[in-house]
Structure formats: C-alpha cells, structure tokens
Design a protein around this motif. Structure first.
Motif, PDB file in Angstrom:
ATOM      1  N   ILE A 142       0.850  -1.192   0.000  1.00  0.00           N
ATOM      2  CA  ILE A 142       0.000   0.000   0.000  1.00  0.00           C
ATOM      3  C   ILE A 142       0.886   1.242   0.000  1.00  0.00           C
ATOM      4  N   TYR A 143       0.768   2.064  -1.023  1.00  0.00           N
ATOM      5  CA  TYR A 143       1.641   3.235  -1.110  1.00  0.00           C
ATOM      6  C   TYR A 143       0.910   4.568  -1.132  1.00  0.00           C
ATOM      7  N   THR A 144      -0.336   4.580  -1.569  1.00  0.00           N
ATOM      8  CA  THR A 144      -1.051   5.859  -1.612  1.00  0.00           C
ATOM      9  C   THR A 144      -2.260   5.815  -0.677  1.00  0.00           C
ATOM     10  N   ALA A 145      -2.775   7.011  -0.385  1.00  0.00           N
ATOM     11  CA  ALA A 145      -3.950   7.111   0.466  1.00  0.00           C
ATOM     12  C   ALA A 145      -5.127   6.382  -0.172  1.00  0.00           C
ATOM     13  N   ASN A 146      -5.191   6.450  -1.503  1.00  0.00           N
ATOM     14  CA  ASN A 146      -6.288   5.791  -2.192  1.00  0.00           C
ATOM     15  C   ASN A 146      -6.234   4.269  -2.019  1.00  0.00           C
ATOM     16  N   HIS A 147      -5.032   3.695  -2.161  1.00  0.00           N
ATOM     17  CA  HIS A 147      -4.849   2.269  -1.890  1.00  0.00           C
ATOM     18  C   HIS A 147      -5.384   1.911  -0.511  1.00  0.00           C
ATOM     19  N   PHE A 148      -5.022   2.744   0.446  1.00  0.00           N
ATOM     20  CA  PHE A 148      -5.390   2.486   1.847  1.00  0.00           C
ATOM     21  C   PHE A 148      -6.898   2.388   2.006  1.00  0.00           C
ATOM     22  N   THR A 149      -7.627   3.285   1.339  1.00  0.00           N
ATOM     23  CA  THR A 149      -9.083   3.270   1.504  1.00  0.00           C
ATOM     24  C   THR A 149      -9.727   2.048   0.850  1.00  0.00           C
ATOM     25  N   GLU A 150      -8.950   1.336   0.019  1.00  0.00           N
ATOM     26  CA  GLU A 150      -9.503   0.141  -0.619  1.00  0.00           C
ATOM     27  C   GLU A 150      -9.271  -1.124   0.199  1.00  0.00           C
ATOM     28  N   LEU A 151      -8.517  -0.994   1.285  1.00  0.00           N
ATOM     29  CA  LEU A 151      -8.291  -2.147   2.165  1.00  0.00           C
ATOM     30  C   LEU A 151      -9.596  -2.538   2.850  1.00  0.00           C
ATOM     31  N   PRO A 152      -9.756  -3.841   3.142  1.00  0.00           N
ATOM     32  CA  PRO A 152     -10.954  -4.221   3.892  1.00  0.00           C
ATOM     33  C   PRO A 152     -10.914  -3.638   5.307  1.00  0.00           C
ATOM     34  N   LEU A 153     -12.051  -3.214   5.791  1.00  0.00           N
ATOM     35  CA  LEU A 153     -12.120  -2.559   7.103  1.00  0.00           C
ATOM     36  C   LEU A 153     -11.591  -3.448   8.225  1.00  0.00           C
ATOM     37  N   ASN A 154     -11.868  -4.740   8.146  1.00  0.00           N
ATOM     38  CA  ASN A 154     -11.442  -5.585   9.279  1.00  0.00           C
ATOM     39  C   ASN A 154      -9.919  -5.688   9.389  1.00  0.00           C
ATOM     40  N   TRP A 155      -9.232  -5.595   8.250  1.00  0.00           N
ATOM     41  CA  TRP A 155      -7.762  -5.571   8.312  1.00  0.00           C
ATOM     42  C   TRP A 155      -7.292  -4.304   9.043  1.00  0.00           C
ATOM     43  N   VAL A 156      -7.881  -3.183   8.658  1.00  0.00           N
ATOM     44  CA  VAL A 156      -7.512  -1.898   9.248  1.00  0.00           C
ATOM     45  C   VAL A 156      -7.774  -1.910  10.740  1.00  0.00           C
ATOM     46  N   ARG A 157      -8.945  -2.391  11.105  1.00  0.00           N
ATOM     47  CA  ARG A 157      -9.349  -2.436  12.507  1.00  0.00           C
ATOM     48  C   ARG A 157      -8.392  -3.318  13.317  1.00  0.00           C
ATOM     49  N   LYS A 158      -8.052  -4.437  12.736  1.00  0.00           N
ATOM     50  CA  LYS A 158      -7.224  -5.400  13.456  1.00  0.00           C
ATOM     51  C   LYS A 158      -5.785  -4.881  13.626  1.00  0.00           C
ATOM     52  N   MET A 205      -4.636  -1.611  13.010  1.00  0.00           N
ATOM     53  CA  MET A 205      -4.419  -0.202  13.328  1.00  0.00           C
ATOM     54  C   MET A 205      -5.423   0.340  14.349  1.00  0.00           C
ATOM     55  N   THR A 206      -6.121  -0.545  14.999  1.00  0.00           N
ATOM     56  CA  THR A 206      -7.116  -0.207  16.044  1.00  0.00           C
ATOM     57  C   THR A 206      -8.181   0.791  15.537  1.00  0.00           C
ATOM     58  N   VAL A 207      -8.966   1.263  16.449  1.00  0.00           N
ATOM     59  CA  VAL A 207     -10.061   2.158  16.052  1.00  0.00           C
ATOM     60  C   VAL A 207      -9.536   3.481  15.495  1.00  0.00           C
ATOM     61  N   VAL A 208      -8.299   3.822  15.875  1.00  0.00           N
ATOM     62  CA  VAL A 208      -7.725   5.057  15.357  1.00  0.00           C
ATOM     63  C   VAL A 208      -7.580   4.950  13.834  1.00  0.00           C
ATOM     64  N   GLY A 209      -7.040   3.813  13.391  1.00  0.00           N
ATOM     65  CA  GLY A 209      -6.890   3.566  11.955  1.00  0.00           C
ATOM     66  C   GLY A 209      -8.244   3.540  11.263  1.00  0.00           C
ATOM     67  N   GLU A 210      -9.199   2.926  11.923  1.00  0.00           N
ATOM     68  CA  GLU A 210     -10.536   2.852  11.335  1.00  0.00           C
ATOM     69  C   GLU A 210     -11.114   4.252  11.100  1.00  0.00           C
ATOM     70  N   ARG A 211     -10.905   5.122  12.062  1.00  0.00           N
ATOM     71  CA  ARG A 211     -11.405   6.493  11.901  1.00  0.00           C
ATOM     72  C   ARG A 211     -10.779   7.173  10.684  1.00  0.00           C
ATOM     73  N   MET A 212      -9.457   7.003  10.528  1.00  0.00           N
ATOM     74  CA  MET A 212      -8.761   7.597   9.380  1.00  0.00           C
ATOM     75  C   MET A 212      -9.351   7.069   8.072  1.00  0.00           C
ATOM     76  N   TRP A 213      -9.512   5.743   8.057  1.00  0.00           N
ATOM     77  CA  TRP A 213     -10.031   5.048   6.879  1.00  0.00           C
ATOM     78  C   TRP A 213     -11.398   5.625   6.486  1.00  0.00           C
ATOM     79  N   ARG A 214     -12.284   5.740   7.477  1.00  0.00           N
ATOM     80  CA  ARG A 214     -13.625   6.256   7.197  1.00  0.00           C
ATOM     81  C   ARG A 214     -13.579   7.722   6.759  1.00  0.00           C
TER      82      ARG A 214
END
Length: 422
Positions: A199-215, A217-226
């Motif tokens: 994952i290199y760009t912000a756009n790539h990041f937003t395409e990750l599945p939420l459960n990966w992010v949550r697991k 990067m915790t809820v902090v990562g989830e907030r960024m993602w959303r």
DNA sequence: TCTGGGGTCCTAGGACCC
DNA sequence: TCTGGGGTCCTAGGACCC
C-alpha cells in the motif's frame, strides 16, 4: 464542509515578518539549546540536506556556505503571532478549533451557497495582510480530507495555496496523489506495515478491507479510513478542553553531575508547571520526576530513572510540589553520571473545586491559597520570577538553556519593539 | 564539544470489587 | 473429575501529532 488553515513554515515565517531584509532568503529556527533545526522556510528547504531535526553542529558548514540565517526559538513571539492569526480567522467562521500553534479548523457548514475556492483565497489574503504570515487552505468534508487538501494546496504551485475537495472525482484524484506517509494520523510504524503489504497511496489504503484496518491499526486507523472515504468521524470542536497533563523537561545548557544544581532546575520546572495548573484551576494527583543522561553519547554511562508518586492530596501548591519532587530526586539520583536533563510531569489533573481534602490538609487553607495567588499576581505584573521559592537558588543558573540567536520579543516587550528608521 | 519539547488517545493486563 | 461471572480502575507501553 470545513477548512484547515495552516501557516507555512510557521516559526521561520514569524521571524521573517520582522526582518524585511530576509525576504526570499533561507531562514531556519533551532530547538531549545540551539540543538537542531525545527523549522525551515521554503528557501532553506530547497538547499539540499536540510532535513528537520538535523543536529546543527553536523551541518554548520552547509548553513554557512548558503548564508542561512539561524534563529533560536522565541516561543513568546510565536505564541502571540498565533493569536493574531486566530483573531483574523474568527471573521471567517464563528466555529473555530485552534488545533495547534499554527493550524486551525474552521467549520464552514452553512456556506454551501458560497464559492468555497474563492472563500479560501480570501482567507489566505486576509491573514497575509493582517499578520504578514503566509498560509495554506484546504477545504473538504472531513478533517482528514481537509488535511489532504491542505497538503495539495501547498505542494502543487498552480493551486496557489488553496485546494477544495468538493466532489467524489476530486476526492479520488486527491487520494491518488497523496502518499500514505503524508496522511494525518498514519505515522512511521503504520507506514512501514502498509508498505509491506503493497500500500503506497492514500487511495490504496481506503480500498483495504475494514477488518484488516481495525485489526492492525485499532479504532484510530478505522477512523482515518472512514474519514478518507468521506465519512465524518471527528467534529470541529469549539471549546478548548483543559489539559490532562502538564510536563516540562528541558535539556541543560551543559552536562551536570551535582545533585544540588539539578534540584534547582527541578524546582524551577515545578514552579512553571504548577503555575500553569493554577491558571486552569486544576490540581494534580500524580507527580513524576525523571532524570536522563545523554542518549546520544557512546562515551557516557547511561541512566534514565523515573518515579511517579500519587500525591496524598491533589494540589497545585508550588511549595508542596517542590518538596515532593525533591524527595523523588534524592531517591533516583546517583552520583557518577553526567546528567543532561531533568523532567517533571503533573497528571491526574482535576478541577480545584472538587478536591477531597482531609482533616490534616493545610494546602487549601486560605493562607496558602492567598500566597499562591499573590505570587502569580506579582510575577504577572512585574515579570517572571519576580518572587520565587528559595529552592530555585539565587546563584547563576548553570543549567540554563542556550539561546544564542534569539530574536527580540517584538510584540510583547516594550523594550524590544521593532525600530523603524525614517 | 554540540542531537527538542509537550501533548493525546488506545490497548492489554493486573489488581481489586461484589 | 472437579475450580464463576461481571465489573471498574489503574498503569505501562505503543502509536501518533505539532
């Protein structure tokens, strides 16, 4: 919609406002003790190899060769300039969150009928006209997106310091242009983890599945993602909350070995932080004191002790806190080390009005309260350290910071006003 | 010789309570 | 062979921000 207004190389720009002769020239501002570079203007950044936090002594020759002007940090000046910027910004939205010394979020809801790009330009021009400081403006629907917009406003010259994300297409395009390392809230560790999975760009990041992010990067990562996907998770908050901890820990101007001198520095820091506490009507329940030798030295023996105590009674009384701090200091101090820093931290802060006292408590007697009040009033009126605890000592402060290139405090000291020759 | 300072939030695990 | 369940509070450590 909301705007993030961010001053360009804030500290360096503040210095330049009062030095017309430095327009277009490279300027850097140094950390406490003139140790490393903490701000560099555009011109200084263009010179190769001036990364932030570079120790000055390592690049002294380079700075000299390019005639870079150096300033010690002058927080009195920067703090006051920051207030001026905020005062201008309040004209553009009654709902403003001063996020840091050089950044504010402005709630722009209710302005949907406006041309927001033009509004952004107006903000930029007004701040420049009234304070002399250049700013960038990013406008979008969430905090994280307005941070992204702000970066692009500054990075791409054609944007001229203002960028608006107001459509889905623009959002995607902006995220594609934004490196993951440049996203607010995603720091070094997470960048590495994300790069490891491609994952290199912000756009790539937003395409990750939420459960990966949550697991990962915790809820902090989830907030960024959303927030990057346009879902508002963080509000622009109007009111400034009282602080939850107050700390100070500054490196000594030189290495110290003797306990009595360290005690004086420690007492000085305690008087500073307890005054901050009284200003916000708080008391502290915990006191931490720590000592550091020089981390960077291969030669010195290392020792980094620290003790936190729960105070018998929450307090903001300078004398009580100095006494407690000294007790700790004597426990952790060991002779034979060259100490670089002493630090104090007051935490577990709560309102003065809700302190549970006991029968034996003296600190909240009217006498002690009046004494503190008197001290604060006198120091406010006649200058810092007009009266102080004798624990601070009256000899030359051997631990004092080095500030060889400090500019005048143009805006807060009568004696240091800018002189204009006619 | 010389390398900054001051914060916030989240999580896991331990101690303790009923 | 067998050892409860549901909480709160505190702290240390990690990650992040400017």
């Amino acid at each position: 919609m909301m705007a993030l207004v961010d001053c360009n190389s804030f500290y360096a720009s503040c210095e330049q406002v009062f030095r017309a002769d430095l327009q277009g020239k490279p300027v850097v501002v140094l950390s406490n003790n003139d140790g490393c570079i903490i701000a560099a203007n555009k011109e200084a950044k263009q010179i190769a190899d001036i990364p932030m936090f570079q120790p000055v002594f390592k690049i002294k020759d380079l700075l000299k060769a390019h005639q870079v002007t150096m300033f010690s940090s002058n927080y009195t000046l920067y703090g006051e300039m920051s207030q001026r910027v905020i005062n201008v910004l309040r004209n553009f939205s009654p709902h403003l969150e001063a996020y840091s010394i050089d950044e504010s979020f402005l709630d722009l809801s209710g302005l949907s009928h406006k041309d927001l790009s033009a509004y952004g330009k107006e903000i930029k021009e007004k701040v420049l006209k009234h304070t002399g400081l250049p700013v960038g403006v990013g406008i979008a629907s969430t905090k994280v997106l307005s941070k992204v917009a702000n970066k692009l406003a500054k990075k791409i010259p054609e944007n001229e310091g203002v960028f608006v994300i107001d459509s889905e297409a623009k959002r995607i395009e902006a995220l594609q242009k934004t490196l993951i390392a440049d996203v607010w809230g995603i720091g070094r560790k997470h960048v590495k983890r994300l790069q490891n999975i491609g994952i290199y760009t912000a756009n790539h990041f937003t395409e990750l599945p939420l459960n990966w992010v949550r697991k990962n990067m915790t809820v902090v990562g989830e907030r960024m993602w959303r927030e990057l996907r346009g879902e508002k998770m963080m509000e622009v908050t109007n009111h400034s909350q009282p602080r939850k901890a107050v700390a100070t820990a500054k490196s000594f101007g030189k290495k110290l070995e003797k306990l009595d001198i360290i005690e004086e520095a420690c007492a000085y820091y305690i008087s500073e932080v307890s005054e901050i506490l009284r200003k916000q009507n708080s008391t502290a329940s915990y006191l931490q004191v720590f000592l550091n030798t020089n981390y960077h030295s291969d030669f010195d023996k290392q020792y980094h002790p620290s003790i936190t105590v729960k105070l018998e009674m929450p307090t903001n009384n300078t004398f009580v806190l100095i006494k407690e701090a000294n007790k700790i200091l004597r426990k952790i101090y060991k002779p034979g080390f060259r100490y670089k820093k002493v630090g104090v931290c007051l935490s577990g802060l709560r309102s003065e009005n809700y302190v549970q006292t006991n029968l034996f408590c003296q600190e909240f007697s009217g006498k002690q309260q009046n004494l503190m009040q008197m001290m604060d009033d006198m120091n406010a009126k006649y200058g810092k350290s007009t009266i102080f605890s004798s624990s601070l000592g009256i000899r030359k402060k051997e631990w004092e910071l080095i500030k060889e290139e400090r500019s005048p405090r143009y805006t807060t000291q009568w004696k240091e006003l800018l002189k204009v020759q006619g």
